[in-house]
Motif scaffolding. Structure first.
Motif, PDB file in Angstrom:
ATOM      1  N   HIS A 233      -6.805 -19.428   3.274  1.00 53.30           N
ATOM      2  CA  HIS A 233      -7.276 -20.557   4.341  1.00 53.30           C
ATOM      3  C   HIS A 233      -6.084 -20.774   4.931  1.00 53.30           C
ATOM      4  N   ALA A 234      -6.235 -21.320   6.125  1.00 57.68           N
ATOM      5  CA  ALA A 234      -5.192 -21.903   7.049  1.00 57.68           C
ATOM      6  C   ALA A 234      -5.015 -23.530   7.004  1.00 57.68           C
ATOM      7  N   SER A 235      -3.957 -23.806   7.264  1.00 58.11           N
ATOM      8  CA  SER A 235      -3.588 -25.183   7.348  1.00 58.11           C
ATOM      9  C   SER A 235      -3.257 -25.377   8.843  1.00 58.11           C
ATOM     10  N   ASN A 236      -3.979 -25.963   9.724  1.00 60.69           N
ATOM     11  CA  ASN A 236      -3.749 -25.803  11.027  1.00 60.69           C
ATOM     12  C   ASN A 236      -3.295 -27.338  11.788  1.00 60.69           C
TER      13      ASN A 236
ATOM     14  N   ARG B 199      -2.231 -21.680  15.535  1.00 59.25           N
ATOM     15  CA  ARG B 199      -2.029 -23.367  14.967  1.00 59.25           C
ATOM     16  C   ARG B 199      -1.557 -23.179  13.426  1.00 59.25           C
ATOM     17  N   ASN B 200      -1.456 -22.245  12.847  1.00 59.35           N
ATOM     18  CA  ASN B 200      -1.274 -22.390  11.316  1.00 59.35           C
ATOM     19  C   ASN B 200       0.055 -23.129  10.937  1.00 59.35           C
ATOM     20  N   THR B 201       0.214 -23.895  10.309  1.00 57.81           N
ATOM     21  CA  THR B 201       1.350 -24.758   9.887  1.00 57.81           C
ATOM     22  C   THR B 201       2.117 -24.084   8.797  1.00 57.81           C
ATOM     23  N   GLN B 202       1.408 -23.452   7.898  1.00 57.32           N
ATOM     24  CA  GLN B 202       2.089 -22.869   6.790  1.00 57.32           C
ATOM     25  C   GLN B 202       3.385 -22.336   6.962  1.00 57.32           C
ATOM     26  N   PRO B 203       4.470 -22.618   6.254  1.00 58.68           N
ATOM     27  CA  PRO B 203       5.829 -22.381   6.427  1.00 58.68           C
ATOM     28  C   PRO B 203       5.979 -20.626   6.463  1.00 58.68           C
TER      29      PRO B 203
ATOM     30  N   GLY C 288      -6.901 -15.132  17.663  1.00 64.10           N
ATOM     31  CA  GLY C 288      -6.030 -16.110  16.663  1.00 64.10           C
ATOM     32  C   GLY C 288      -6.152 -15.336  15.412  1.00 64.10           C
ATOM     33  N   GLY C 289      -6.760 -14.307  15.266  1.00 65.80           N
ATOM     34  CA  GLY C 289      -6.569 -13.453  13.788  1.00 65.80           C
ATOM     35  C   GLY C 289      -5.359 -12.634  14.037  1.00 65.80           C
ATOM     36  N   VAL C 290      -4.935 -12.298  12.573  1.00 63.70           N
ATOM     37  CA  VAL C 290      -3.554 -11.626  12.854  1.00 63.70           C
ATOM     38  C   VAL C 290      -3.793 -10.318  13.106  1.00 63.70           C
ATOM     39  N   ALA C 291      -3.162  -9.712  13.824  1.00 62.74           N
ATOM     40  CA  ALA C 291      -3.313  -8.229  14.540  1.00 62.74           C
ATOM     41  C   ALA C 291      -2.805  -7.153  13.531  1.00 62.74           C
ATOM     42  N   VAL C 292      -3.829  -6.418  13.080  1.00 63.14           N
ATOM     43  CA  VAL C 292      -3.381  -5.316  12.075  1.00 63.14           C
ATOM     44  C   VAL C 292      -3.978  -4.181  12.551  1.00 63.14           C
ATOM     45  N   THR C 293      -3.385  -2.847  11.987  1.00 67.39           N
ATOM     46  CA  THR C 293      -3.917  -1.691  12.073  1.00 67.39           C
ATOM     47  C   THR C 293      -5.255  -1.618  11.364  1.00 67.39           C
ATOM     48  N   ARG C 294      -5.951  -0.541  11.539  1.00 63.02           N
ATOM     49  CA  ARG C 294      -7.139  -0.276  10.539  1.00 63.02           C
ATOM     50  C   ARG C 294      -6.677  -0.095   9.187  1.00 63.02           C
ATOM     51  N   SER C 295      -7.396   0.285   8.154  1.00 68.97           N
ATOM     52  CA  SER C 295      -7.024   0.433   6.986  1.00 68.97           C
ATOM     53  C   SER C 295      -5.920   1.336   6.929  1.00 68.97           C
ATOM     54  N   PRO C 296      -4.755   1.091   6.047  1.00 72.47           N
ATOM     55  CA  PRO C 296      -4.759  -0.329   5.092  1.00 72.47           C
ATOM     56  C   PRO C 296      -4.021  -1.196   5.682  1.00 72.47           C
ATOM     57  N   PHE C 297      -4.085  -1.827   6.937  1.00 71.90           N
ATOM     58  CA  PHE C 297      -4.099  -3.218   7.481  1.00 71.90           C
ATOM     59  C   PHE C 297      -2.832  -3.440   7.503  1.00 71.90           C
ATOM     60  N   HIS C 298      -2.122  -2.961   8.271  1.00 76.92           N
ATOM     61  CA  HIS C 298      -0.404  -3.060   8.480  1.00 76.92           C
ATOM     62  C   HIS C 298      -0.387  -4.099   9.805  1.00 76.92           C
ATOM     63  N   PRO C 299       0.401  -5.142   9.659  1.00 74.85           N
ATOM     64  CA  PRO C 299       0.526  -6.042  10.823  1.00 74.85           C
ATOM     65  C   PRO C 299       1.156  -5.280  12.015  1.00 74.85           C
ATOM     66  N   VAL C 300       0.842  -5.784  13.183  1.00 73.53           N
ATOM     67  CA  VAL C 300       1.412  -5.237  14.262  1.00 73.53           C
ATOM     68  C   VAL C 300       2.272  -6.312  15.055  1.00 73.53           C
ATOM     69  N   ASP C 301       3.491  -5.806  15.210  1.00 75.20           N
ATOM     70  CA  ASP C 301       4.394  -6.796  15.761  1.00 75.20           C
ATOM     71  C   ASP C 301       4.336  -7.089  17.213  1.00 75.20           C
ATOM     72  N   HIS C 302       5.415  -8.032  17.648  1.00 71.62           N
ATOM     73  CA  HIS C 302       5.244  -8.261  19.221  1.00 71.62           C
ATOM     74  C   HIS C 302       5.363  -7.127  19.895  1.00 71.62           C
TER      75      HIS C 302
END
Length: 634
Positions: A161-164, A511-515, A551-565
């Motif tokens: 869960h986020a801390s917004n 908006r997520n403030t988690q470090p 607002g969701g983290v952009a990922v590939t399809r399985s196995p869900f790698h993050p996609v950078d800028h």
């Protein structure tokens, strides 16, 4: 679950190779609250915080017991474990457990995983917060809150869960409390972590929202203050106050507390299989391009809900054979399009069954006004009593509760259709997230029946006021108080000195403030998923259309790698669960059915499989090719 599948796969690998090839794998499990149980299920929380899924339908193992010891890949369900460790107090598979008890089960799963580590595999549990993850020299360096640094080859991020950051109306309400020190504003999150004990006895507490977290806050401010509920001879509850409670003033847009789950009549391994609402049927009528939820998806889902609703009513009125013939007739008609299920039900002799209207169920007071709180309370009681009556009939025998369970049982179909820009940008934002998801959450994700019974008792005792629909939470500069009111209920305004946001924060990377999240976002390692439409022009040319930043983290399809800028997928990193909500849907899942490989297990297993593949870490970052925001279903 990722850890369980990692160790299960390593054990399988060891079994194939024996001692000839030592595995030499080190795994670090990092959790700031309680490794194994995590924050939501930490074992030191009070027992009045309950789950909303029955014990017999929950498992954190990817396989059922097989006669051997519990281990990664084979172990007892939560209900089986509970019965084994505390048979005298086990209330049965259809009971709702305290969250802390489930946390103790999760700790036992972790212990079993540790005990089943194959030779050469080491697991270290670290009770610290991961503050940063930086890729460099082909590996990842994790910085922990205690100052330690870990160098690893793969990183799985399941940060929950986020801390917004508080913005908009929530920010204004919080700022008002800063300017008036006698007030309290408590931000949304887990009720077990809220400073509710600091609220003075006898004061008024405004509660924002009437969902699952509302019931947690309600329990903490009553049972948690020494109050108790006693059962009357007629089966209703009476509240016995301790004298240390505050008075709860609650509300929401609907003005109705979340509906109760139907009494469970289904075995732990039961899985409803839709016959109308399937990906194949939906796509047969829209074989290409993104879908419009209202036009292409919802009609089939509603037909499935109606099929169970009328089918259950027919079974009760005319018998099993009539219900089966009705289902066959409707299914045959679906070959040519969405069937009018109610018409078939009438042809089979069911003429007095009221149509099922999800809008009316979710917003029962939408078209009503009330002359005062007493009138609204009478109508509210009637609605709650009717919901309890439906829930008591069970999730097989009640036409309503059986039908609403379809909304839970077909989540996998919806995910297959809506994930990764399966819907148009407008439809994802407005039709799906704006209209359907709030109603599905209200109608199909409710608490145990006892919570609604407690609501009635607290309304009777005066320790709870539900002010009405379209609840407003305002500030009064003249009195220095918050004011809770309903524009639909005359004379409903009540001043409160504490305001508790009883809503789970919406996952929003922006908006997520988690470090850790903030650092990954600032460096462009994590980016927000954008649903981009493309408008066809002449020939094959397409031009950009509307875009929806989810607002969701952009990922590939399985196995869900993050996609950078820069649009690159980091193949040594994986992101799973709540941070990816809105890129995918309904990621707040913490278990699976015993012995059943739901998406929860399959997602984890695919990550485990990929993470254990032998590949040079220096090739961890590669071009993602087609950006996830541009992917289309079909």
């Amino acid at each position: 679950m990722v850890l369980e599948r990692l160790v299960a796969r390593l054990a399988e690998q060891h079994g194939r190779t024996g001692a000839r090839e030592p595995l030499e794998v080190r795994i670090f499990l990092v959790d700031a609250v309680e490794p194994g149980a995590g924050q939501v299920y930490r074992t030191d929380q009070p027992d009045w915080f309950l789950m909303n899924t029955v014990a017999g339908q929950i498992s954190a193992y990817s396989g059922v017991p097989d006669g051997g010891p519990a281990r990664a890949g084979a172990g007892p369900s939560f209900g089986e474990w509970w019965q084994a460790v505390d048979p005298a107090n086990y209330p049965g598979p259809d009971s709702y457990a305290p969250r802390g008890q489930y946390g103790r089960y999760l700790r036992s799963v972790l212990a079993a995983v540790q005990e089943s580590l194959p030779p050469g595999v080491r697991l270290r549990c670290i009770k610290e917060r991961a503050e940063d993850v930086v890729r460099g020299a082909g590996r990842y360096r994790l910085t922990l809150s205690g100052g330690e640094r870990l160098d690893v080859d793969r990183v799985v991020l399941t940060t929950g869960h986020a801390s917004n950051e508080l913005t908009g109306r929530e920010g204004d309400l919080a700022d008002f409390a800063v300017r008036h020190p006698e007030l309290r504003y408590i931000q949304g999150g887990s009720a077990a972590d809220m400073p509710l004990d600091d609220i003075p006895a006898g004061s008024r507490v405004g509660v924002i929202g009437l969902g699952l977290s509302f019931y947690d806050v309600m329990a903490a401010l009553t049972l948690g203050r020494g109050g108790a509920f006693a059962e009357r001879p007629d089966g209703t509850l009476r509240y016995l106050p301790s004298g240390t409670e505050p008075v709860i003033v609650a509300g929401s847009r609907s003005g109705m507390p979340l509906h109760a789950r139907g009494h469970n009549q289904k075995p732990p391994t039961y899985s409803y299989r839709p016959v109308l609402f399937t990906p194949e049927r939906v796509r047969a009528h829209r074989p290409w391009g993104p879908l419009d939820f209202a036009e292409h998806v919802y009609p089939w889902l509603k037909a499935e809900i109606d099929l169970v609703y009328y089918g259950t009513a027919l079974r009760r009125a005319l018998g099993t054979d009539s219900a089966a013939r009705f289902t066959d007739r409707v299914t045959s008609a679906a070959d040519t399009g969405v069937p009018q299920v109610a018409d078939f039900a009438e042809q089979f002799g069911l003429r007095d069954q009221s149509p099922l209207d999800l809008d009316t169920l979710a917003r029962p007071f939408e078209q009503q006004g009330f002359t005062g709180p007493a009138e609204f309370r009478r109508v509210l009681r009637k609605e709650i009593e009717q919901d309890l009556a439906n829930a008591a009939e069970g999730n097989v025998d009640s036409p309503l509760k059986a039908a609403l369970d379809v909304m839970r049982d077909t989540r996998w179909v919806i995910r297959e259709l809506v994930d990764f820009s399966g819907l148009t940008a407008r439809s994802q934002r407005d039709d799906f997230l704006g209209w359907y998801v709030p109603r599905a959450s209200f109608l199909a994700a409710g608490p145990p029946r006892v919570r609604l019974r407690q609501v009635l008792a607290l309304l009777d005792s005066g320790h709870l006021h539900i002010v009405g629909p379209h609840t407003r939470y305002d500030t009064d500069a003249a009195t220095g108080r918050y004011v809770v009111s309903s524009p639909r209920v005359e004379g409903s305004a009540l001043a409160v000195t504490t305001l508790v946001d009883a809503r789970v924060p919406d996952p929003d990377l922006r908006r997520n403030t988690q470090p850790l999240t903030a650092r990954l976002r600032e460096r462009g390692v994590w980016t927000s998923y954008v649903n981009r439409e493309e408008v066809p022009r002449e020939g094959v040319h397409r031009e950009p259309g509307e875009a929806y930043d989810t607002g969701g983290v952009a990922v590939t399809r399985s196995p869900f790698h993050p996609v950078d800028h820069e649009g690159r997928a980091d193949e040594g990193m994986y992101v799973l669960g709540i941070p990816t909500e809105h890129t995918r849907w309904f990621m707040q899942v913490g278990s699976s059915r015993p012995g059943m490989w739901s998406d929860f297990v399959r997602d984890a297993d695919r990550i485990a499989e990929h993470a254990l593949e032998a590949r040079p870490a220096s090739a961890a970052v590669r071009g993602a090719g087609e950006r996830p925001a541009e992917r289309r279903a079909g």
